[in-house]
Enzyme design. Sequence first.
Site, PDB file in Angstrom:
ATOM      1  N   CYS A   7      -2.060   9.212   2.580  1.00  0.00           N
ATOM      2  CA  CYS A   7      -1.586   8.695   1.286  1.00  0.00           C
ATOM      3  C   CYS A   7      -2.554   9.000   0.151  1.00  0.00           C
ATOM      4  O   CYS A   7      -2.142   9.059  -1.012  1.00  0.00           O
ATOM      5  CB  CYS A   7      -1.329   7.199   1.375  1.00  0.00           C
ATOM      6  SG  CYS A   7      -2.781   6.211   1.824  1.00  0.00           S
ATOM      7  N   GLU A  19       0.876  -1.177   0.000  1.00  0.00           N
ATOM      8  CA  GLU A  19       0.000   0.000   0.000  1.00  0.00           C
ATOM      9  C   GLU A  19       0.911   1.224   0.000  1.00  0.00           C
ATOM     10  O   GLU A  19       1.462   1.595   1.036  1.00  0.00           O
ATOM     11  CB  GLU A  19      -0.911  -0.007   1.236  1.00  0.00           C
ATOM     12  CG  GLU A  19      -1.895  -1.165   1.273  1.00  0.00           C
ATOM     13  CD  GLU A  19      -3.022  -1.025   0.273  1.00  0.00           C
ATOM     14  OE1 GLU A  19      -3.075   0.014  -0.422  1.00  0.00           O
ATOM     15  OE2 GLU A  19      -3.840  -1.943   0.172  1.00  0.00           O
TER      16      GLU A  19
END
Length: 469
Positions: free
Chosen positions: A249, A215
């Site tokens: 993110c 991720e």
Amino acid sequence: MNDSNNTYETLFNAQKANQYHIGQTSYKERIKKLKALKLALEKTYRYELIEAIYKDFKKPKLETDLTEIYIVVKEIKYAISNLKSWLKNQSVETPITLLGTSSYIKYEPKGVCLIISPWNYPINLTFGPLVSAIAAGNTVILKPSEMTTNTSAVMAKIVNELFNNNEVALIEGDVEVSQELLKLPFNHIFFTGSPAVGKIVMQAAAKHLTSVTLELGGKSPTIIHESTNIKAAIQNLVWGKFLNNGQTCIAPDYVLIHESIKSEFVEAFKTKTLEYYSENPMTSESFSRIVNGKHFKRLVSYIENAKTNNANIELGGDYDEVSNYIAPTLISNVSEDALLMKEEIFGPILPIKTYTSIDEVLDYINSKEKPLALYVYANNKKFIKTIINSTRAGSTCVNSNALQYSNHNLPFGGSNNSGIGKAHGFFGFQEFSNARSVLKKHTVGPLHLLFPPYTKFKEKLVKATIKWF
């Protein structure tokens, strides 16, 4: 090998020896563990976690509840509601050429897993993947970030209280601890962090042919069309960008806005930021801090670099080194050579660029690495469809941002530079599982007609099979 390395290997071997026992636990046993974790997050340790993360980077209580506690609790509830069906054998169709057989898919645990989590959402990104790993029946070693030590300490208490270390264990420590753990032959590694470190993790995993979920991040664009309701767009955009002080993110990394509405956008952005965080965001209890001095200096260098490249500071731009404070900042006229346009920002700075045609937008986005998220604000369906169909991204949110992360029916993850694999709900369960194929023969079928010796008749039979079946 030093004592620490021996400890890690001993722990790994204990989990390896225990993996088949854990892997054969029933859905009811796994749900019991998930409910215990849910109770710890919701009640037993909730306020201790809130206090710890506030000490680490002044994260507001409401943001901790919303983006850390609630998200994981929601993940647990979803897994509890669906785990029984996930664990059932999934029957598949049998082709006529395999008459007399039946086939199914069995989701089995991968085994001993390593979860390396980051500092920006330490609770969410540690315990979220853990939920999927437990649901799938794995043993797990957790390695949270060394940058949020207060939060890691509380999470360690939770893990030690709820689990035996031959099932789930949490190891605190710096990057050297991660490096030592990555030397071990895990069955799966789930890493959340930067693309640069993701490459290191993947390289280490390759030595043992370990599967990975990465991720990562990157520069997530936000496209704003001239048909957009600016007031509604700004309401979402300011929140999505400055949530967690931009240390997200999937935060909007830069804006591509039609030049005809740039002035309106800038003024609305200033007004909404003032409304959310007051005239002095440094005193706002709704605005967190940069996690440490290293990241503070990195972000300050981005601002100063933009200034030297003749960028315009439309809002903010000020900072305080003592408290790692950087104001909500909006910057226009940013050069392509500026660091802000080259590096993932991961902070409360938003550069804006203008465009006049959709081709400019597509060319610009597609000239870069695939982003983890792409946002488009428009009331023009054709424009939205063209953006989605002509670009590539891990996820997309239309007329809002960041909300796609909270829908556990959606897979979450990137593509190539922004990640490998998916998380959340069934997709997270899949990441920590092996889809094992099983075929069982029940009666004599037509297949034996093709066994040796290979006669002319059998050649004709094969040709007919190729043509018709």
